[in-house]
Design an enzyme around this catalytic site. Structure first.
Site, PDB file in Angstrom:
ATOM      1  N   LEU A  13      64.215  19.890  44.425  1.00  0.00           N
ATOM      2  CA  LEU A  13      65.371  20.238  43.594  1.00  0.00           C
ATOM      3  C   LEU A  13      66.653  20.168  44.418  1.00  0.00           C
ATOM      4  CD1 LEU A  13      64.014  23.210  41.473  1.00  0.00           C
ATOM      5  CD2 LEU A  13      63.573  20.760  41.292  1.00  0.00           C
ATOM      6  N   ALA A  14      67.566  19.331  43.955  1.00  0.00           N
ATOM      7  CA  ALA A  14      68.797  19.117  44.733  1.00  0.00           C
ATOM      8  C   ALA A  14      69.978  18.808  43.823  1.00  0.00           C
ATOM      9  CB  ALA A  14      68.581  17.977  45.733  1.00  0.00           C
ATOM     10  N   ALA A  15      69.954  19.333  42.607  1.00  0.00           N
ATOM     11  CA  ALA A  15      71.012  18.989  41.651  1.00  0.00           C
ATOM     12  C   ALA A  15      72.110  20.036  41.570  1.00  0.00           C
ATOM     13  CB  ALA A  15      70.412  18.788  40.259  1.00  0.00           C
ATOM     14  N   ARG A  20      78.425  28.217  46.716  1.00  0.00           N
ATOM     15  CA  ARG A  20      78.710  29.140  47.823  1.00  0.00           C
ATOM     16  C   ARG A  20      79.039  28.410  49.129  1.00  0.00           C
ATOM     17  NH1 ARG A  20      73.291  32.377  46.260  1.00  0.00           N
ATOM     18  NH2 ARG A  20      72.887  30.307  45.371  1.00  0.00           N
ATOM     19  N   GLN A  77      69.582  15.209  36.607  1.00  0.00           N
ATOM     20  CA  GLN A  77      69.591  16.395  35.741  1.00  0.00           C
ATOM     21  C   GLN A  77      71.043  16.675  35.356  1.00  0.00           C
ATOM     22  OE1 GLN A  77      69.222  20.167  37.613  1.00  0.00           O
ATOM     23  NE2 GLN A  77      68.480  21.233  35.795  1.00  0.00           N
ATOM     24  N   GLY A 143      64.750  35.651  45.595  1.00  0.00           N
ATOM     25  CA  GLY A 143      63.889  36.278  44.598  1.00  0.00           C
ATOM     26  C   GLY A 143      62.869  37.155  45.310  1.00  0.00           C
ATOM     27  N   ASN A 173      60.616  35.048  47.725  1.00  0.00           N
ATOM     28  CA  ASN A 173      60.129  33.758  47.256  1.00  0.00           C
ATOM     29  C   ASN A 173      60.820  32.646  48.051  1.00  0.00           C
ATOM     30  OD1 ASN A 173      59.318  31.550  45.690  1.00  0.00           O
ATOM     31  ND2 ASN A 173      60.985  31.872  44.202  1.00  0.00           N
ATOM     32  N   ARG A 335      81.361   3.198  75.795  1.00  0.00           N
ATOM     33  CA  ARG A 335      81.629   3.065  74.361  1.00  0.00           C
ATOM     34  C   ARG A 335      80.604   2.104  73.745  1.00  0.00           C
ATOM     35  NH1 ARG A 335      87.432   1.187  74.244  1.00  0.00           N
ATOM     36  NH2 ARG A 335      86.976   1.001  72.014  1.00  0.00           N
ATOM     37  N   ASN A 379      81.448  -5.863  92.465  1.00  0.00           N
ATOM     38  CA  ASN A 379      82.195  -4.643  92.730  1.00  0.00           C
ATOM     39  C   ASN A 379      83.508  -4.679  91.958  1.00  0.00           C
ATOM     40  OD1 ASN A 379      82.263  -2.116  94.525  1.00  0.00           O
ATOM     41  ND2 ASN A 379      84.313  -3.002  94.667  1.00  0.00           N
TER      42      ASN A 379
HETATM   43  C1  UD1 Z   1      66.028  30.068  44.271  1.00  0.00           C
HETATM   44  C2  UD1 Z   1      64.945  30.867  43.558  1.00  0.00           C
HETATM   45  C3  UD1 Z   1      64.694  32.152  44.343  1.00  0.00           C
HETATM   46  C4  UD1 Z   1      64.286  31.795  45.765  1.00  0.00           C
HETATM   47  C5  UD1 Z   1      65.302  30.880  46.418  1.00  0.00           C
HETATM   48  C6  UD1 Z   1      64.736  30.358  47.714  1.00  0.00           C
HETATM   49  C7  UD1 Z   1      65.093  30.374  41.182  1.00  0.00           C
HETATM   50  C8  UD1 Z   1      65.587  30.862  39.866  1.00  0.00           C
HETATM   51  N1  UD1 Z   1      65.383  31.177  42.222  1.00  0.00           N
HETATM   52  O1  UD1 Z   1      67.207  30.843  44.250  1.00  0.00           O
HETATM   53  O2  UD1 Z   1      63.661  32.914  43.742  1.00  0.00           O
HETATM   54  O3  UD1 Z   1      64.150  32.995  46.523  1.00  0.00           O
HETATM   55  O4  UD1 Z   1      65.588  29.755  45.578  1.00  0.00           O
HETATM   56  O5  UD1 Z   1      65.696  29.660  48.432  1.00  0.00           O
HETATM   57  O6  UD1 Z   1      64.435  29.365  41.243  1.00  0.00           O
HETATM   58  N2  UD1 Z   1      68.878  23.281  41.439  1.00  0.00           N
HETATM   59  C9  UD1 Z   1      68.746  22.172  40.612  1.00  0.00           C
HETATM   60  N3  UD1 Z   1      69.116  22.273  39.303  1.00  0.00           N
HETATM   61  C10 UD1 Z   1      69.586  23.426  38.774  1.00  0.00           C
HETATM   62  C11 UD1 Z   1      69.712  24.545  39.618  1.00  0.00           C
HETATM   63  C12 UD1 Z   1      69.339  24.446  40.952  1.00  0.00           C
HETATM   64  O7  UD1 Z   1      68.312  21.119  41.051  1.00  0.00           O
HETATM   65  O8  UD1 Z   1      69.898  23.419  37.577  1.00  0.00           O
HETATM   66  C13 UD1 Z   1      68.480  23.155  42.853  1.00  0.00           C
HETATM   67  C14 UD1 Z   1      69.610  23.458  43.809  1.00  0.00           C
HETATM   68  O9  UD1 Z   1      70.309  22.265  44.134  1.00  0.00           O
HETATM   69  C15 UD1 Z   1      68.899  24.018  45.019  1.00  0.00           C
HETATM   70  C16 UD1 Z   1      67.647  24.633  44.445  1.00  0.00           C
HETATM   71  O10 UD1 Z   1      67.492  24.112  43.147  1.00  0.00           O
HETATM   72  O11 UD1 Z   1      68.535  22.995  45.935  1.00  0.00           O
HETATM   73  C17 UD1 Z   1      67.740  26.141  44.364  1.00  0.00           C
HETATM   74  O12 UD1 Z   1      68.882  26.511  43.621  1.00  0.00           O
HETATM   75  P1  UD1 Z   1      69.787  27.718  44.075  1.00  0.00           P
HETATM   76  O13 UD1 Z   1      70.859  27.899  43.086  1.00  0.00           O
HETATM   77  O14 UD1 Z   1      70.158  27.590  45.493  1.00  0.00           O
HETATM   78  O15 UD1 Z   1      68.733  28.925  43.879  1.00  0.00           O
HETATM   79  P2  UD1 Z   1      68.674  30.286  44.671  1.00  0.00           P
HETATM   80  O16 UD1 Z   1      69.669  31.218  44.114  1.00  0.00           O
HETATM   81  O17 UD1 Z   1      68.710  30.051  46.118  1.00  0.00           O
HETATM   82 CA    CA Z   2      69.187  28.323  47.419  1.00  0.00          CA
END
Ligand code: UD1
Ligand code: CA
Length: 476
Positions: A13-15, A20, A77, A143, A173, A335, A379
């Site tokens: 997940l990276a969307a 922050r 997404q 979490g 978590n 360089r 040299n």
């Molecule tokens: C999330 C978990 C939390 C856990 C923590 C670990 C959830 C609801 N919470 O919280 O329990 O302790 O990770 O680091 O899952 N992302 C998407 N699409 C979205 C939202 C998020 O791809 O719609 C991706 C973000 O880019 C990120 C990852 O999911 O890479 C986690 O999202 P983030 O908002 O950082 O969740 P946390 O608050 O850290």
């Molecule tokens: Ca996170």
């Protein structure tokens, strides 16, 4: 037995926006030990043998997709409605898998070993869902894992939903899961939005428990594995942990790192046995240091190869190749495109760019060689410079084996100085010099022509006919 890897796929997940971080750069592209966060995650999955990797992109999708091109599939997404929504969007891309690993692109310290253990736990536990937890001294932001009296997991409570009872739970978590994919496909549509309209992946835990299924937990041995990067303070903390891991791996491999606290080695740098890394040294990018080399103190090497027994001291080396038994520094700058032969000496305030120096060549004291092909045992006198740029184009300088370039020689390129030729102190070489010839003056001419020239004004001491001192061997 672990789940067979050819039936295991991963969704990363990276969307998310990474609000922050307060950055224009997508969070997962921020560098850690020289690589984007997301690469660390993909590397760990690959090293665990999980080849099928799907990355959910959204915020900064084009940049993230470009960064993972050729390594993983990107799925868009849009809009970003939470971690469960992100997984749902990617599910069609993992059609043939049986076991699904879900992980977060912002948890970069996770390792291949962790995945191996997760898959083993998932299979032996016969659970629909196995998650990774970690015990943290400060669980803020994560979490929290809720367990019943019999220690079985009942739910995950997100930070913003914690109360006085759950806030102090130190088991968090990690955001890393293994799923029975068939179950997840069916369960994910049952997740309901939070009061903010977000779909939390963490809700799958209570769904599984309510279905009467087992949820297994793998507690990470190293809590750093679970470290999530939500802001730049966490990024710096992760950098420090990652650097320490990298340094420790090299030390266990037989590299001496005198002071790990002041040494920065990027992920992927190779270092041979019995090499010695002195304090305040930075080794970046695709760098390889051979055995018995001594690098530092105060040295910065990027994307370069350093040969066996070579010593680089208080110098900067970029995109260059250095052979064995070379001495560089202090205060030298190689360089991009410097190619330094065996046993060369590159000394104080010497700069080399896109030039090859043959074996045994010496370049001490305040000099610049650019776009040059230098033979062996040449040299280069103090202050000598290749004037390689005429205001419009770069030109090449060639110097043959055994030549002696006197102090303060200007080589106005394009120009060739033959084997064993000599230039006098202050010579300005504008024309090619034949092998074995000595040239002096401005513009430089063969010394015998200068000697035979009649005095311009016999009375003037400044127009002396005395030969200009060669100066070539005054400086070594
Ligand atoms: C999330 C978990 C939390 C856990 C923590 C670990 C959830 C609801 N919470 O919280 O329990 O302790 O990770 O680091 O899952 N992302 C998407 N699409 C979205 C939202 C998020 O791809 O719609 C991706 C973000 O880019 C990120 C990852 O999911 O890479 C986690 O999202 P983030 O908002 O950082 O969740 P946390 O608050 O850290
Ligand atoms: Ca996170």
């Amino acid at each position: 037995m672990s789940a067979p890897l050819n039936t295991t796929a991963a969704i990363v997940l990276a969307a998310g926006q990474g609000t922050r971080m307060r950055s224009r750069l997508p969070k997962v592209l921020h560098p850690l030990a020289g690589r984007p966060l997301i690469h660390h995650v993909l590397d760990a999955l690959r090293d665990a043998g999980i080849e099928r990797q799907v990355v959910v992109v959204g915020h900064g999708a084009d940049a993230v997709e470009a960064a993972i091109a050729g390594r993983a599939i990107a799925v868009l997404q849009e809009p970003q409605r939470g971690t469960a929504d992100a997984v749902r969007v990617a599910l069609p891309s993992v059609a043939s898998a049986k076991t699904l690993v879900v992980t977060m692109g912002d948890v970069p310290l996770q390792t291949a070993e962790l995945y191996a253990m997760l898959l083993r736990e998932h299979t032996t536990g016969d659970a629909v869902l196995t998650l990774v937890s970690a015990q943290l001294a400060d669980p803020t932001g994560y979490g929290r894992i809720l367990r019943g009296d019999d220690r079985t997991v009942s739910a995950i409570v997100e930070e913003r939903d914690t109360d006085t009872d759950t806030r102090d739970i130190g088991e968090v978590n990690a955001g890393i899961y293994a799923f029975n994919l068939a179950w997840l496909r069916e369960a994910i549509d049952r997740i309901t939005p939070s009061d903010l309209g977000e779909l939390y992946l963490t809700d799958v835990v209570s769904l599984a428990v309510n279905d009467g299924h087992r949820v297994s937990v793998l507690e990470a041995e190293d809590p750093d594995d679970a470290m999530g990067i939500n802001d730049r303070v966490a990024l710096a903390a992760a950098e420090e942990r990652m650097r320490r891991r990298i340094a420790e791996a090299h030390m266990r491999n037989g590299v001496t790192i005198v002071d790990p606290a002041t040494t920065r080695i990027d992920a992927g740098v190779e270092i041979g046995q019995d090499a010695r890394i002195e304090p305040w040294t930075i080794l970046e990018g695709a760098t390889a240091i051979a055995s018995d080399a001594i690098i530092g103190p105060n040295t910065h090497v990027r994307d370069s190869r350093i040969g066996p027994r070579t010593r680089v001291w208080s110098s900067v080396v970029e995109e260059s190749t250095v052979a064995e038994d070379v001495w560089i520094g202090p205060f030298a700058h190689l360089r991009p495109g410097a190619d330094i032969g065996a046993r060369c000496r590159i000394g104080n305030f010497a700069e080399v760019k896109r030039s090859r120096l043959g074996a045994g060549t010496q370049q001490h004291h305040f000099s610049y060689l650019g776009d040059a092909e230098i033979g062996e045992s040449v040299n280069i006198g103090a202050g000598s410079v290749t004037a390689n740029f005429d205001g419009a184009a770069k030109h090449r300088t060639e110097i043959g084996n055994g030549a002696k370039i006197g102090v303060d020689t200007m080589m106005v390129a394009p120009v060739t100085i033959g084997e064993n030729a000599v230039t006098g102190a202050g010579a300005v070489v504008t024309r090619d010099v034949a092998p074995g010839k000595t040239v002096v003056g401005m513009p430089a001419r063969p010394i015998e022509l200068r000697r035979s020239k009649p005095p311009v004004d016999a009375g003037s001491p400044s127009a002396s006919t005395a030969p200009v001192p060669s100066g070539a061997d005054r400086n070594s």
